[in-house]
Scaffold this motif. Structure first.
Motif, PDB file in Angstrom:
ATOM      1  N   SER A 172      -7.299 -26.814  -3.619  1.00  0.00           N
ATOM      2  CA  SER A 172      -8.189 -27.527  -4.548  1.00  0.00           C
ATOM      3  C   SER A 172      -7.509 -28.753  -5.148  1.00  0.00           C
ATOM      4  CB  SER A 172      -8.695 -26.592  -5.649  1.00  0.00           C
ATOM      5  OG  SER A 172      -7.633 -26.113  -6.434  1.00  0.00           O
ATOM      6  N   ILE A 173      -6.210 -28.686  -5.402  1.00  0.00           N
ATOM      7  CA  ILE A 173      -5.485 -29.844  -5.928  1.00  0.00           C
ATOM      8  C   ILE A 173      -5.443 -30.949  -4.873  1.00  0.00           C
ATOM      9  CG2 ILE A 173      -3.187 -30.668  -6.636  1.00  0.00           C
ATOM     10  CD1 ILE A 173      -2.914 -27.909  -8.093  1.00  0.00           C
ATOM     11  N   CYS A 174      -5.220 -30.578  -3.624  1.00  0.00           N
ATOM     12  CA  CYS A 174      -5.177 -31.573  -2.546  1.00  0.00           C
ATOM     13  C   CYS A 174      -6.540 -32.229  -2.354  1.00  0.00           C
ATOM     14  CB  CYS A 174      -4.695 -30.919  -1.251  1.00  0.00           C
ATOM     15  SG  CYS A 174      -2.934 -30.481  -1.313  1.00  0.00           S
ATOM     16  N   ILE A 175      -7.598 -31.462  -2.397  1.00  0.00           N
ATOM     17  CA  ILE A 175      -8.946 -32.021  -2.256  1.00  0.00           C
ATOM     18  C   ILE A 175      -9.263 -32.937  -3.431  1.00  0.00           C
ATOM     19  CG2 ILE A 175     -11.408 -31.417  -2.289  1.00  0.00           C
ATOM     20  CD1 ILE A 175     -10.619 -28.939  -0.567  1.00  0.00           C
ATOM     21  N   ASN A 176      -8.918 -32.514  -4.631  1.00  0.00           N
ATOM     22  CA  ASN A 176      -9.155 -33.323  -5.829  1.00  0.00           C
ATOM     23  C   ASN A 176      -8.373 -34.633  -5.755  1.00  0.00           C
ATOM     24  OD1 ASN A 176     -10.196 -34.024  -8.309  1.00  0.00           O
ATOM     25  ND2 ASN A 176      -9.060 -32.476  -9.451  1.00  0.00           N
TER      26      ASN A 176
ATOM     27  N   TYR B 161      -0.905 -31.478   2.308  1.00  0.00           N
ATOM     28  CA  TYR B 161      -1.208 -30.070   2.040  1.00  0.00           C
ATOM     29  C   TYR B 161      -0.180 -29.205   2.762  1.00  0.00           C
ATOM     30  CZ  TYR B 161      -3.803 -25.631   2.176  1.00  0.00           C
ATOM     31  OH  TYR B 161      -4.181 -24.298   2.065  1.00  0.00           O
ATOM     32  N   PHE B 162       0.731 -28.654   1.984  1.00  0.00           N
ATOM     33  CA  PHE B 162       1.797 -27.807   2.520  1.00  0.00           C
ATOM     34  C   PHE B 162       1.197 -26.424   2.708  1.00  0.00           C
ATOM     35  CE2 PHE B 162       6.434 -27.872   3.072  1.00  0.00           C
ATOM     36  CZ  PHE B 162       6.648 -26.546   3.355  1.00  0.00           C
ATOM     37  N   LYS B 163       0.797 -26.149   3.918  1.00  0.00           N
ATOM     38  CA  LYS B 163       0.071 -24.916   4.223  1.00  0.00           C
ATOM     39  C   LYS B 163       0.993 -23.709   4.136  1.00  0.00           C
ATOM     40  CE  LYS B 163      -1.050 -26.465   8.184  1.00  0.00           C
ATOM     41  NZ  LYS B 163      -1.596 -26.560   9.515  1.00  0.00           N
ATOM     42  N   ASN B 164       0.509 -22.670   3.493  1.00  0.00           N
ATOM     43  CA  ASN B 164       1.312 -21.454   3.382  1.00  0.00           C
ATOM     44  C   ASN B 164       1.080 -20.527   4.567  1.00  0.00           C
ATOM     45  OD1 ASN B 164      -1.199 -20.426   2.806  1.00  0.00           O
ATOM     46  ND2 ASN B 164      -0.761 -19.991   0.670  1.00  0.00           N
ATOM     47  N   ASN B 165       0.176 -20.909   5.435  1.00  0.00           N
ATOM     48  CA  ASN B 165       0.010 -20.165   6.679  1.00  0.00           C
ATOM     49  C   ASN B 165      -0.688 -21.079   7.661  1.00  0.00           C
ATOM     50  OD1 ASN B 165      -2.493 -19.156   7.831  1.00  0.00           O
ATOM     51  ND2 ASN B 165      -2.678 -17.629   6.224  1.00  0.00           N
ATOM     52  N   ALA B 166      -0.303 -20.953   8.895  1.00  0.00           N
ATOM     53  CA  ALA B 166      -0.720 -21.920   9.913  1.00  0.00           C
ATOM     54  C   ALA B 166      -2.232 -22.019  10.087  1.00  0.00           C
ATOM     55  CB  ALA B 166      -0.065 -21.585  11.245  1.00  0.00           C
ATOM     56  N   SER B 167      -2.970 -20.988   9.716  1.00  0.00           N
ATOM     57  CA  SER B 167      -4.423 -21.037   9.916  1.00  0.00           C
ATOM     58  C   SER B 167      -5.140 -21.813   8.806  1.00  0.00           C
ATOM     59  CB  SER B 167      -5.001 -19.627  10.029  1.00  0.00           C
ATOM     60  OG  SER B 167      -4.850 -18.939   8.807  1.00  0.00           O
ATOM     61  N   ASN B 168      -4.491 -21.989   7.665  1.00  0.00           N
ATOM     62  CA  ASN B 168      -5.103 -22.773   6.594  1.00  0.00           C
ATOM     63  C   ASN B 168      -5.086 -24.241   6.988  1.00  0.00           C
ATOM     64  OD1 ASN B 168      -5.081 -20.368   5.251  1.00  0.00           O
ATOM     65  ND2 ASN B 168      -3.787 -21.044   3.567  1.00  0.00           N
ATOM     66  N   LYS B 169      -6.200 -24.910   6.779  1.00  0.00           N
ATOM     67  CA  LYS B 169      -6.265 -26.320   7.128  1.00  0.00           C
ATOM     68  C   LYS B 169      -7.374 -26.962   6.312  1.00  0.00           C
ATOM     69  CE  LYS B 169      -5.903 -29.142  11.197  1.00  0.00           C
ATOM     70  NZ  LYS B 169      -5.847 -29.191  12.636  1.00  0.00           N
ATOM     71  N   ILE B 170      -7.142 -28.159   5.839  1.00  0.00           N
ATOM     72  CA  ILE B 170      -8.161 -28.925   5.129  1.00  0.00           C
ATOM     73  C   ILE B 170      -8.580 -30.066   6.043  1.00  0.00           C
ATOM     74  CG2 ILE B 170      -8.720 -30.328   3.121  1.00  0.00           C
ATOM     75  CD1 ILE B 170      -6.485 -28.860   1.602  1.00  0.00           C
TER      76      ILE B 170
ATOM     77  N   ASN C   7      -2.340 -32.228   6.742  1.00  0.00           N
ATOM     78  CA  ASN C   7      -1.890 -30.838   6.808  1.00  0.00           C
ATOM     79  C   ASN C   7      -0.475 -30.802   7.381  1.00  0.00           C
ATOM     80  OD1 ASN C   7      -4.471 -29.160   6.216  1.00  0.00           O
ATOM     81  ND2 ASN C   7      -5.135 -30.783   7.599  1.00  0.00           N
ATOM     82  N   VAL C   8       0.449 -30.202   6.649  1.00  0.00           N
ATOM     83  CA  VAL C   8       1.844 -30.119   7.091  1.00  0.00           C
ATOM     84  C   VAL C   8       2.331 -28.677   6.987  1.00  0.00           C
ATOM     85  CG1 VAL C   8       2.410 -32.519   6.532  1.00  0.00           C
ATOM     86  CG2 VAL C   8       2.712 -30.763   4.789  1.00  0.00           C
ATOM     87  N   ASN C   9       3.262 -28.337   7.876  1.00  0.00           N
ATOM     88  CA  ASN C   9       3.804 -26.982   7.922  1.00  0.00           C
ATOM     89  C   ASN C   9       5.248 -26.880   7.451  1.00  0.00           C
ATOM     90  OD1 ASN C   9       1.553 -25.566   9.291  1.00  0.00           O
ATOM     91  ND2 ASN C   9       1.997 -27.031  10.907  1.00  0.00           N
ATOM     92  N   ASN C  10       5.938 -28.026   7.389  1.00  0.00           N
ATOM     93  CA  ASN C  10       7.353 -27.983   7.024  1.00  0.00           C
ATOM     94  C   ASN C  10       7.799 -29.356   6.531  1.00  0.00           C
ATOM     95  OD1 ASN C  10       8.520 -29.613   9.331  1.00  0.00           O
ATOM     96  ND2 ASN C  10       7.529 -27.976  10.500  1.00  0.00           N
TER      97      ASN C  10
END
Length: 189
Positions: free
Chosen positions: A142-146, A156-165, A172-175
């Motif tokens: 929600s912070i990233c969208i805002n 958006y530092f995803k806490n799991n690979a399936s999350n994506k905006i 969307n970044v993983n590391n």
């Protein structure tokens, strides 16, 4: 010089994952059953069917040990030290004063003793706009969208690979390597 705002928990420190470990242990030892209601929630207060009083007790009993033993996210020290030559870095976090003291000690160890920290920021967008931030690195969807809605590029530092905006101005970044690559190849321009 462009400005980057950093979140702490789940971005700079692995404290969110450590909270998950401690809450699972607490839930198992104290309830002798699984009281989870929504494992996809980022904060433990929303994941479990615990009373507000029980959540506060868990926090009081465990927060200091969790935050002090949390590690840096892999590569964050390398990347931040490279980025500080090309970007202005600040921290915008919802951590309270006590939690921020612990973060300052850990940040000092990697060469960021003078980084400006805005804490108790429960509505980060106001601070991001006031500080004229170009980028925010956060793990809260929600912070990233805002931020994106307010013309701030969100990593958006995803806490799991399936999350994506899927949204303009959200990367969307993983590391931390992906963060570095984006900011150097796209962000400096």
């Amino acid at each position: 010089m462009k400005k980057i705002a950093l979140d702490l928990d789940g971005v700079v420190f692995d404290s969110e994952n450590l909270y998950r470990v401690y809450t699972e242990i607490y839930d198992t030892d104290n309830h002798k059953k699984d009281t989870i209601i929504d494992n996809s929630q980022r904060t433990f207060q929303k994941r479990y069917n615990w009373s507000e009083e029980e959540s506060k007790k868990f926090y009081t009993d465990n927060a200091e040990k969790i935050l002090k033993s949390a590690n840096l996210m892999t590569g964050v020290d390398i990347v931040l030290n490279k980025l500080k030559e090309k970007f202005q870095l600040i921290v915008v976090t919802s951590r309270n004063d006590f939690e921020t003291v612990i973060a300052k000690e850990k940040l000092k160890e990697i060469g960021f003793e003078n980084i400006k920290i805005f804490n108790n920021e429960h509505h980060k967008i106001d601070r991001l706009i006031e500080e004229n931030v170009d980028y925010i690195i956060d793990d809260d969807e929600s912070i990233c969208i805002n931020a994106s809605n307010n013309n701030i590029t969100a990593l958006y530092f995803k806490n799991n690979a399936s999350n994506k905006i899927e949204k303009e101005n959200v990367i969307n970044v993983n590391n931390w390597g992906e963060i570095y690559k984006y900011l150097i190849l796209v962000g400096e321009n």
